[in-house]
Design a protein around this motif. Sequence first.
Motif, PDB file in Angstrom:
ATOM      1  N   MET A 184       0.832  -1.203   0.000  1.00 24.02           N
ATOM      2  CA  MET A 184       0.000   0.000   0.000  1.00 24.02           C
ATOM      3  C   MET A 184       0.875   1.265   0.000  1.00 24.02           C
ATOM      4  O   MET A 184       0.604   2.196  -0.740  1.00 24.02           O
ATOM      5  N   GLU A 185       1.885   1.251   0.866  1.00 27.12           N
ATOM      6  CA  GLU A 185       2.747   2.427   0.966  1.00 27.12           C
ATOM      7  C   GLU A 185       3.540   2.629  -0.319  1.00 27.12           C
ATOM      8  O   GLU A 185       3.727   3.763  -0.779  1.00 27.12           O
ATOM      9  N   LEU A 186       4.029   1.549  -0.893  1.00 27.00           N
ATOM     10  CA  LEU A 186       4.781   1.658  -2.144  1.00 27.00           C
ATOM     11  C   LEU A 186       3.902   2.182  -3.264  1.00 27.00           C
ATOM     12  O   LEU A 186       4.335   3.007  -4.080  1.00 27.00           O
ATOM     13  N   GLU A 187       2.652   1.731  -3.297  1.00 31.32           N
ATOM     14  CA  GLU A 187       1.717   2.211  -4.316  1.00 31.32           C
ATOM     15  C   GLU A 187       1.460   3.710  -4.152  1.00 31.32           C
ATOM     16  O   GLU A 187       1.432   4.462  -5.127  1.00 31.32           O
ATOM     17  N   LYS A 188       1.299   4.141  -2.918  1.00 31.65           N
ATOM     18  CA  LYS A 188       1.069   5.558  -2.645  1.00 31.65           C
ATOM     19  C   LYS A 188       2.276   6.383  -3.090  1.00 31.65           C
ATOM     20  O   LYS A 188       2.123   7.441  -3.707  1.00 31.65           O
ATOM     21  N   LYS A 189       3.478   5.916  -2.768  1.00 27.71           N
ATOM     22  CA  LYS A 189       4.686   6.644  -3.157  1.00 27.71           C
ATOM     23  C   LYS A 189       4.810   6.725  -4.668  1.00 27.71           C
ATOM     24  O   LYS A 189       5.174   7.760  -5.221  1.00 27.71           O
ATOM     25  N   GLN A 190       4.485   5.602  -5.358  1.00 31.83           N
ATOM     26  CA  GLN A 190       4.565   5.601  -6.816  1.00 31.83           C
ATOM     27  C   GLN A 190       3.543   6.551  -7.424  1.00 31.83           C
ATOM     28  O   GLN A 190       3.840   7.288  -8.364  1.00 31.83           O
ATOM     29  N   ILE A 191       2.343   6.559  -6.872  1.00 35.32           N
ATOM     30  CA  ILE A 191       1.295   7.454  -7.364  1.00 35.32           C
ATOM     31  C   ILE A 191       1.711   8.908  -7.147  1.00 35.32           C
ATOM     32  O   ILE A 191       1.542   9.755  -8.029  1.00 35.32           O
ATOM     33  N   GLU A 192       2.271   9.205  -5.977  1.00 36.37           N
ATOM     34  CA  GLU A 192       2.725  10.565  -5.692  1.00 36.37           C
ATOM     35  C   GLU A 192       3.842  10.978  -6.650  1.00 36.37           C
ATOM     36  O   GLU A 192       3.870  12.109  -7.137  1.00 36.37           O
ATOM     37  N   LYS A 193       4.775  10.062  -6.938  1.00 37.99           N
ATOM     38  CA  LYS A 193       5.859  10.359  -7.871  1.00 37.99           C
ATOM     39  C   LYS A 193       5.309  10.662  -9.255  1.00 37.99           C
ATOM     40  O   LYS A 193       5.722  11.625  -9.914  1.00 37.99           O
ATOM     41  N   ILE A 194       4.369   9.841  -9.700  1.00 39.57           N
ATOM     42  CA  ILE A 194       3.777  10.035 -11.025  1.00 39.57           C
ATOM     43  C   ILE A 194       3.041  11.370 -11.093  1.00 39.57           C
ATOM     44  O   ILE A 194       3.176  12.120 -12.062  1.00 39.57           O
ATOM     45  N   GLN A 195       2.282  11.697 -10.043  1.00 44.21           N
ATOM     46  CA  GLN A 195       1.554  12.967 -10.007  1.00 44.21           C
ATOM     47  C   GLN A 195       2.527  14.146 -10.022  1.00 44.21           C
ATOM     48  O   GLN A 195       2.304  15.151 -10.702  1.00 44.21           O
TER      49      GLN A 195
END
Length: 86
Positions: free
Chosen positions: A1-12
């Motif tokens: 979950m945390e990795l997904e959030k970090k990846q989404i934040e990076k993409i945004q």
Amino acid sequence: MELEKKQIEKIQKIIEEEEVRSLRKEMIPRAQLMPFFDRPFFPQRSNRPLTIPREPSFRMVNSKCWSCNSGNELYHFQHAHQDWNY
């Protein structure tokens, strides 16, 4: 979950940076408009009262300096001048 959030934040963040970069490229610098000189300027007298002149106060009433309040003013004056001549 945390990795997904970090990846989404990076993409945004990357998307936002690209948008900002593209907006800066599209911006057209524009000069400021010239002021209108055809309207005459009429200065008006101020409503504030005139300044009342008064004598300058060279005495330090609320001095925090102990040397200024002592009786050895000449002594402190001489030492102050010695410090200036370094």
